[in-house]
Write a protein that holds these residues in place. Structure first.
Motif, PDB file in Angstrom:
ATOM      1  N   HIS A 129      19.254 -46.985  -4.662  1.00 60.67           N
ATOM      2  CA  HIS A 129      18.908 -48.409  -4.593  1.00 60.67           C
ATOM      3  C   HIS A 129      17.151 -48.607  -4.857  1.00 60.67           C
ATOM      4  N   ASP A 130      16.966 -49.600  -5.441  1.00 64.20           N
ATOM      5  CA  ASP A 130      15.739 -50.043  -5.903  1.00 64.20           C
ATOM      6  C   ASP A 130      15.212 -51.158  -5.326  1.00 64.20           C
ATOM      7  N   ILE A 131      14.251 -51.139  -4.194  1.00 64.24           N
ATOM      8  CA  ILE A 131      14.029 -52.021  -3.348  1.00 64.24           C
ATOM      9  C   ILE A 131      13.495 -53.452  -4.005  1.00 64.24           C
ATOM     10  N   ILE A 146      13.262 -47.031   3.598  1.00 67.68           N
ATOM     11  CA  ILE A 146      13.070 -47.380   2.060  1.00 67.68           C
ATOM     12  C   ILE A 146      12.389 -46.224   1.285  1.00 67.68           C
ATOM     13  N   GLY A 147      12.696 -45.823   0.426  1.00 70.29           N
ATOM     14  CA  GLY A 147      12.002 -44.779  -0.315  1.00 70.29           C
ATOM     15  C   GLY A 147      11.960 -43.503   0.402  1.00 70.29           C
ATOM     16  N   ALA A 148      13.093 -43.061   0.782  1.00 67.93           N
ATOM     17  CA  ALA A 148      13.269 -42.092   2.097  1.00 67.93           C
ATOM     18  C   ALA A 148      12.813 -40.717   1.571  1.00 67.93           C
ATOM     19  N   THR A 196      17.397 -45.156   1.813  1.00 66.74           N
ATOM     20  CA  THR A 196      17.551 -45.555   0.325  1.00 66.74           C
ATOM     21  C   THR A 196      16.350 -44.895  -0.363  1.00 66.74           C
ATOM     22  N   ASP A 197      16.692 -44.904  -1.661  1.00 66.86           N
ATOM     23  CA  ASP A 197      15.666 -44.472  -2.839  1.00 66.86           C
ATOM     24  C   ASP A 197      16.268 -44.368  -4.158  1.00 66.86           C
ATOM     25  N   ILE A 198      14.984 -44.719  -5.223  1.00 64.46           N
ATOM     26  CA  ILE A 198      15.744 -44.831  -6.403  1.00 64.46           C
ATOM     27  C   ILE A 198      16.271 -43.440  -7.016  1.00 64.46           C
ATOM     28  N   ALA A 219       8.974 -48.128   5.872  1.00 62.37           N
ATOM     29  CA  ALA A 219       8.697 -47.774   4.476  1.00 62.37           C
ATOM     30  C   ALA A 219       7.412 -47.113   4.432  1.00 62.37           C
ATOM     31  N   ARG A 220       7.265 -45.864   3.998  1.00 58.36           N
ATOM     32  CA  ARG A 220       5.964 -45.259   3.771  1.00 58.36           C
ATOM     33  C   ARG A 220       5.711 -44.758   2.455  1.00 58.36           C
ATOM     34  N   LEU A 221       4.439 -45.192   1.859  1.00 54.20           N
ATOM     35  CA  LEU A 221       4.088 -44.718   0.365  1.00 54.20           C
ATOM     36  C   LEU A 221       5.003 -45.339  -0.609  1.00 54.20           C
TER      37      LEU A 221
END
Ligand SMILES: C[S@@+](CC[C@H](N)C(=O)[O-])C[C@H]1O[C@@H](n2cnc3c(N)ncnc32)[C@H](O)[C@@H]1O
Length: 272
Positions: free
Chosen positions: A96-98, A49-51, A73-75, A113-115
């Protein structure tokens, strides 16, 4: 009051790219070690997530092999797709917005997910969502900074230089807080994972001293430069203070501590 706009928008490409490069240089080694500890293996279904630059997702794709898959995924995934290493056949990149977008339930063997959660006012609801998205026996690894436990300036040999750095850092922290970032939630991750029913929970904190001119310093320069205008307009810091601090971050004699990176992981009970 917080807004949901991410402060370090990837659209500021020069600063965001510098940030991704230094984050990967500083933290990938430990992240890979924790993913190994969670047991990442061929055939696993992985979610990143937020790659960011996608370097962790690409590593996961290699570990999962042709029988496995990675959803990255990432916004704003511009750096994942632009990377010269490319997107492996077993990896899908998705905008993708988590917080707002749905995730399939009981779908993943490992989620990382990191940071990312540190930024999100809805971080606890996101944790609930991530636990639901795990298969029984699946692992969740969350890594986030706690900037308060060990103040960065404690590593400075020259107290005046440390104080100067701390002033600009506080300006950045204030802007981050106004966008909803929590500087202290990461220390609670151990409990947060446990209270969501995860087992074998561990949480480890790592802090590193960095010199001016190193990847750690490059990260702070990228962060400061991206928010410089907003911090000056908000009256938090002057243009001269900014300039002096950037010079410190280029000086190999200057040292500061990174924030403490907590890496917390746990397993969803049930069969694998
Ligand atoms: C500080 S960067 C970290 C990137 C990467 N995880 C790393 O540690 O190198 C945060 C990333 O999360 C993304 N992000 C921010 N808010 C998000 C959200 N609500 N859902 C998914 N990704 C998000 C940003 O676009 C950015 O790429």
């Amino acid at each position: 009051m917080s807004t949901d706009k991410y402060l370090f928008d990837n659209a500021a490409e020069a600063e965001a790219r510098a940030r991704m490069t230094s984050l990967s240089a500083q933290h990938n080694e430990a992240t890979f070690r924790y993913l190994e500890k969670c047991g990442i293996a061929p055939g696993w279904s992985c979610l990143e997530i937020g790659a960011g630059d996608g370097s962790v997702a690409r590593w996961m794709a290699q570990k999962a092999g042709p029988a496995g898959r990675v959803l990255a995924t990432d916004i704003d995934p511009r750096f994942i797709v632009a990377d010269s290493a490319g997107v492996p056949a077993n990896m899908e990149v998705r905008v993708h917005d988590i917080v707002k977008d749905a995730l399939p339930e009981t779908a993943f063997d490992i989620i990382h997910a990191r940071l990312v959660l540190v930024w999100l006012p809805a971080r606890l609801a996101v944790l609930d969502k991530l636990v639901k998205a795990l298969k029984p026996g699946g692992w969740l690894l969350i890594e986030d900074y706690d900037a308060k436990i060990i103040p960065a300036e404690m590593a400075a040999a020259d107290a005046n230089a440390g104080e100067q750095f701390a002033k600009v850092l506080q300006a950045l922290f204030e802007l981050m807080s106004r966008r909803g970032l929590s500087h202290s939630y990461a220390r609670d991750l151990h409990h947060r994972l446990g209270e969501r029913g995860l087992t074998q929970v561990e949480s480890h904190g790592a802090v590193t001293a960095f010199h001016g001119g190193s990847p750690g310093a490059d990260l702070r320069i990228a962060n400061f430069q991206q928010v410089k205008k907003a911090a000056i307009e908000a009256g938090l810091v002057s243009d001269a203070e900014f300039g002096d601090t950037i010079a410190l971050l280029r000086d190999p004699d200057f040292t500061a501590f990174t924030p403490t990176m907590f890496s917390a992981f746990g397993c969803k009970p049930g069969a694998t």
